[in-house]
Design a protein around this motif. Structure first.
Motif, short mmCIF file in Angstrom:
data_model
loop_
_atom_site.label_atom_id
_atom_site.label_comp_id
_atom_site.label_asym_id
_atom_site.label_seq_id
_atom_site.Cartn_x
_atom_site.Cartn_y
_atom_site.Cartn_z
N SER A 31 27.85 12.70 118.07
CA SER A 31 28.50 13.06 116.82
C SER A 31 29.99 13.23 117.06
CB SER A 31 27.90 14.36 116.27
OG SER A 31 28.49 14.74 115.08
N TRP A 32 30.72 12.13 116.98
CA TRP A 32 32.15 12.14 117.23
C TRP A 32 32.89 12.39 115.93
CZ3 TRP A 32 34.60 10.64 122.01
CH2 TRP A 32 33.70 10.43 123.05
N VAL A 33 33.43 13.57 115.80
CA VAL A 33 34.18 13.90 114.60
C VAL A 33 35.64 13.48 114.74
CG1 VAL A 33 34.92 15.77 113.07
CG2 VAL A 33 32.63 15.78 114.06
N GLY A 34 36.18 13.57 115.92
CA GLY A 34 37.59 13.22 116.10
C GLY A 34 37.87 12.70 117.49
N LEU A 35 38.84 11.82 117.59
CA LEU A 35 39.28 11.30 118.88
C LEU A 35 40.78 11.15 118.81
CD1 LEU A 35 38.80 10.11 121.68
CD2 LEU A 35 38.44 7.89 120.61
N LYS A 36 41.48 11.94 119.61
CA LYS A 36 42.93 11.91 119.60
C LYS A 36 43.43 11.72 121.03
CE LYS A 36 43.26 12.88 115.23
NZ LYS A 36 43.81 11.96 114.24
N MET A 37 44.54 11.00 121.17
CA MET A 37 45.09 10.74 122.49
C MET A 37 46.51 11.23 122.56
SD MET A 37 45.35 7.19 124.63
CE MET A 37 46.77 6.57 123.75
N ARG A 38 46.86 11.89 123.64
CA ARG A 38 48.21 12.37 123.85
C ARG A 38 48.50 12.31 125.35
NH1 ARG A 38 53.50 12.95 123.18
NH2 ARG A 38 54.30 14.85 124.11
N LYS A 39 49.36 11.37 125.76
CA LYS A 39 49.75 11.24 127.16
C LYS A 39 48.54 11.14 128.07
CE LYS A 39 54.29 13.42 126.85
NZ LYS A 39 55.18 14.49 127.34
N GLY A 40 47.57 10.28 127.71
CA GLY A 40 46.40 10.09 128.54
C GLY A 40 45.31 11.10 128.32
N THR A 41 45.47 11.99 127.36
CA THR A 41 44.47 13.01 127.08
C THR A 41 43.67 12.60 125.85
OG1 THR A 41 45.93 14.71 127.95
CG2 THR A 41 44.07 15.45 126.61
N PHE A 42 42.35 12.60 125.97
CA PHE A 42 41.48 12.24 124.87
C PHE A 42 40.72 13.47 124.41
CE2 PHE A 42 42.19 8.52 127.41
CZ PHE A 42 42.38 7.51 126.50
N PHE A 43 40.86 13.82 123.13
CA PHE A 43 40.16 14.97 122.59
C PHE A 43 39.03 14.50 121.69
CE2 PHE A 43 43.12 18.15 123.98
CZ PHE A 43 44.33 17.50 124.02
N SER A 44 37.85 15.06 121.86
CA SER A 44 36.73 14.74 120.98
C SER A 44 35.75 15.89 121.02
CB SER A 44 36.03 13.45 121.41
OG SER A 44 35.39 13.65 122.66
N ALA A 83 45.65 16.20 117.78
CA ALA A 83 46.41 16.52 118.98
C ALA A 83 47.90 16.57 118.66
CB ALA A 83 46.15 15.48 120.06
N SER A 84 48.60 17.53 119.26
CA SER A 84 50.03 17.64 119.08
C SER A 84 50.74 16.50 119.79
CB SER A 84 50.53 18.99 119.62
OG SER A 84 51.95 19.03 119.60
N GLN A 85 51.71 15.90 119.13
CA GLN A 85 52.51 14.84 119.73
C GLN A 85 53.75 15.39 120.42
OE1 GLN A 85 51.42 11.65 119.73
NE2 GLN A 85 49.61 12.42 118.67
N VAL A 86 53.95 16.71 120.34
CA VAL A 86 55.13 17.35 120.92
C VAL A 86 54.77 18.21 122.12
CG1 VAL A 86 57.08 18.89 120.46
CG2 VAL A 86 56.27 17.33 118.68
N ARG A 87 53.76 19.04 121.97
CA ARG A 87 53.36 19.95 123.06
C ARG A 87 52.09 19.41 123.70
NH1 ARG A 87 54.16 26.20 121.58
NH2 ARG A 87 54.36 26.22 123.85
N SER A 88 52.22 18.92 124.90
CA SER A 88 51.08 18.36 125.61
C SER A 88 50.03 19.44 125.86
CB SER A 88 51.54 17.77 126.95
OG SER A 88 50.46 17.25 127.67
N TYR A 103 44.28 25.33 120.08
CA TYR A 103 43.95 25.56 121.49
C TYR A 103 45.06 25.00 122.38
CZ TYR A 103 39.25 26.31 119.60
OH TYR A 103 38.19 26.76 118.88
N ASP A 104 45.21 25.62 123.55
CA ASP A 104 46.12 25.13 124.59
C ASP A 104 45.29 24.98 125.85
OD1 ASP A 104 48.03 24.57 126.45
OD2 ASP A 104 49.30 26.30 126.03
N VAL A 105 45.07 23.74 126.29
CA VAL A 105 44.19 23.51 127.43
C VAL A 105 44.79 24.04 128.73
CG1 VAL A 105 43.20 21.46 126.36
CG2 VAL A 105 45.17 21.22 127.87
N ASP A 135 58.75 19.87 115.51
CA ASP A 135 58.37 21.27 115.39
C ASP A 135 56.88 21.40 115.68
OD1 ASP A 135 57.86 23.90 114.75
OD2 ASP A 135 59.05 23.89 112.92
N PRO A 136 56.49 21.98 116.83
CA PRO A 136 55.08 22.03 117.21
C PRO A 136 54.30 23.17 116.56
CG PRO A 136 56.39 23.04 118.92
CD PRO A 136 57.37 22.57 117.86
#
Length: 249
Positions: A31-44, A83-88, A103-105, A135-136
């Motif tokens: 059940s994939w609700v979201g998939l976001k990528m930021r600098k090689g990071t994949f959130f799901s 996923a934030s495009q400013v704060r990794s 969240y902040d990983v 502005d993050p």
């Protein structure tokens, strides 16, 4: 902030592993609700019920990867991610009870912000995103009830701007990465585009033509990251449409 950090502590440390099974002996769900990528990071979220998962590529040259699971500390299912495009390492999640969390990983507590911007409504959050620019701390959240809420996490949990975009039929939200615009889609065959000040800039309605209908019940929206293009998907007919400004070349 203090309440958010306390909830994060209760969740305990994240579980890390390769192909880890979820509680109860069951493997990760599809059940994939979201998939976001930021600098090689994949959130799901592979488990929609209170578990937030993400995968990141540790080393692209060696093709190594790592899976890590973060407990969402919420009692309801995750319904949207961004996923934030400013704060990794920062990402926002919307939930079926109308709440939003950031969240902040990299933080030991993981959870850094909690709000219920759509209260007293309890419809699920169908779209969430960080506002355009650098502005993050500003996010946008859209509820199935039809309202779009703008929040500044530095100030308070209360939204500083509300747009009543649709009447109980909002199904999708898109936030442009750079341009100061957001778009919302409706099950009633309608798309609206707003400025970050709440002004309605344009509206796209159902229009029949000899080639078939141009827009159906909207279930997903996405802006081009750099251009003035908006893509919309309709769930009832499988139609994908792309819209541009009149002077677009």
């Amino acid at each position: 902030m203090d309440r958010a950090r306390e909830e994060g502590r209760k969740a305990g440390p994240p579980a890390v592993g390769r192909g880890r099974e979820e509680e109860g002996g069951k493997g990760p769900t599809n059940s994939w609700v979201g998939l976001k990528m930021r600098k090689g990071t994949f959130f799901s979220n592979t488990n929609p019920f209170s578990t937030l998962s993400f995968q990141f590529q540790a080393n692209f040259k060696t093709n190594s990867s790592q899976f890590q699971t973060i407990q969402s500390t919420a009692d309801s299912a995750i319904s949207s991610l961004s996923a934030s495009q400013v704060r990794s390492g920062h990402f926002a999640a919307g939930f079926a009870d109308g709440s939003v969390r950031i969240y902040d990983v990299r933080s030991p507590d993981r959870l850094v912000y909690v709000a219920r911007p759509h209260a007293p409504r309890t419809e699920k959050v169908v779209g969430i995103g960080f506002q355009p620019g650098f502005d993050p701390y500003k996010i946008v959240s859209a509820s199935q009830a039809g309202d779009i809420q703008f929040l500044d996490v530095r100030r308070a949990a209360e939204p500083y701007l509300t747009i009543e975009a649709h009447r109980g039929s909002l199904t999708a939200l898109a936030v442009h990465r750079h341009a100061p615009v957001v778009a919302s889609g409706s099950a009633k065959q309608m798309i609206k585009v707003f400025s970050l000040e709440g002004e309605q800039l344009t509206i796209i309605r159902y229009q029949p033509s000899f080639m078939g209908q141009r827009i159906g019940s909207v279930n997903c929206l996405s802006f081009h990251p750099y251009k003035s293009l908006l893509a919309a998907g309709a769930g009832d007919n499988g139609l994908v449409s792309i819209y541009a400004e009149e002077n677009y070349k």
